[in-house]
Motif scaffolding. Sequence first.
Motif, PDB file in Angstrom:
ATOM      1  N   GLU A  16       0.825  -1.192   0.000  1.00  0.00           N
ATOM      2  CA  GLU A  16       0.000   0.000   0.000  1.00  0.00           C
ATOM      3  C   GLU A  16       0.868   1.255   0.000  1.00  0.00           C
ATOM      4  OE1 GLU A  16      -3.495   2.392   0.008  1.00  0.00           O
ATOM      5  OE2 GLU A  16      -2.959   0.383  -0.694  1.00  0.00           O
ATOM      6  N   GLY A  17       2.057   1.177   0.630  1.00  0.00           N
ATOM      7  CA  GLY A  17       2.964   2.314   0.633  1.00  0.00           C
ATOM      8  C   GLY A  17       3.378   2.732  -0.758  1.00  0.00           C
ATOM      9  N   VAL A  18       3.480   1.771  -1.685  1.00  0.00           N
ATOM     10  CA  VAL A  18       3.820   2.091  -3.068  1.00  0.00           C
ATOM     11  C   VAL A  18       2.696   2.883  -3.707  1.00  0.00           C
ATOM     12  CG1 VAL A  18       4.291   1.131  -5.353  1.00  0.00           C
ATOM     13  CG2 VAL A  18       5.331   0.091  -3.330  1.00  0.00           C
ATOM     14  N   ARG A  19       1.470   2.411  -3.526  1.00  0.00           N
ATOM     15  CA  ARG A  19       0.329   3.124  -4.111  1.00  0.00           C
ATOM     16  C   ARG A  19       0.199   4.527  -3.530  1.00  0.00           C
ATOM     17  NH1 ARG A  19      -1.567  -2.318  -4.388  1.00  0.00           N
ATOM     18  NH2 ARG A  19      -2.132  -2.362  -2.175  1.00  0.00           N
ATOM     19  N   LEU A  20       0.440   4.657  -2.223  1.00  0.00           N
ATOM     20  CA  LEU A  20       0.367   5.981  -1.603  1.00  0.00           C
ATOM     21  C   LEU A  20       1.497   6.884  -2.109  1.00  0.00           C
ATOM     22  CD1 LEU A  20      -0.621   5.040   2.049  1.00  0.00           C
ATOM     23  CD2 LEU A  20      -2.052   6.138   0.316  1.00  0.00           C
ATOM     24  N   ALA A  21       2.679   6.317  -2.282  1.00  0.00           N
ATOM     25  CA  ALA A  21       3.797   7.104  -2.815  1.00  0.00           C
ATOM     26  C   ALA A  21       3.476   7.610  -4.212  1.00  0.00           C
ATOM     27  CB  ALA A  21       5.071   6.270  -2.835  1.00  0.00           C
ATOM     28  N   VAL A  22       2.859   6.759  -5.006  1.00  0.00           N
ATOM     29  CA  VAL A  22       2.478   7.134  -6.363  1.00  0.00           C
ATOM     30  C   VAL A  22       1.457   8.273  -6.347  1.00  0.00           C
ATOM     31  CG1 VAL A  22       1.139   6.304  -8.348  1.00  0.00           C
ATOM     32  CG2 VAL A  22       3.049   4.940  -7.474  1.00  0.00           C
TER      33      VAL A  22
END
Length: 239
Positions: A121-127
């Motif tokens: 989920e951290g990747v999606r939030l970073a994006v």
Amino acid sequence: SGEKVDVYTLHRLFVPLFEEAVVQPKELFCLYRYADKADYLFHHAVATALVSAFLGKKCGYTKTDWLQIGLAGGLCDCGMAKVSLTFLKNEGTPSAREREAIRQHPVYSYQMLKSVSALKEGVRLAVSQHHEREDGSGYPLGIKGKQLHPFSKIVAVADNFHAMTCDRSYRMGRSPFQVIEVLTSEQFGCFDLTVLQALSKEMVCFSAGTRIQLSDHRRGEIVFVPPHTPTKPIVRLEN
């Protein structure tokens, strides 16, 4: 074309590059030299991925996490696929309408990745947050500080560092030293200081011996980078 993002192929292609970048990082500060105006978006995706992974490692993240941070850097602009090609190919300064359309790309990127189970989920939030800022001056939501995922703070620095060093259709790129100075001084408060310090520290470590060309076209070599003023290196000019 409406197809799902192939994260498994991206992982297979990018992970060996990330592993190489963290042990031989000097070239990361010269990636802007390979970008051209026509293919900027593609070069930018790769460069942002590599710098993001490197900074993630330097900020103390585990390998699992800094690999994910690198993927976030590579995917943060995937939503540009949903933006009109007419806007993206504009050779001049973007109009207000074009800017507003482009500012929606983090939302599109998140939507394209929200069902990909292989990503944290951290990747999606970073994006979705890579254009947000520590002081709330970013977009698309104007969130700030603790509302931002730590991964996004790393990708934001990597994204801006590479973008500002590259020539664009509407402005000339700046040297990596000038970019560091802008990020830490002119845009103070916009980016996470820990990430900026990691980037600045690594530039000091790897800049000595680098061949450069000054704005007046004279050539030389960086011989020393003062630790307290890393954006003002001492240069030996060629005769």
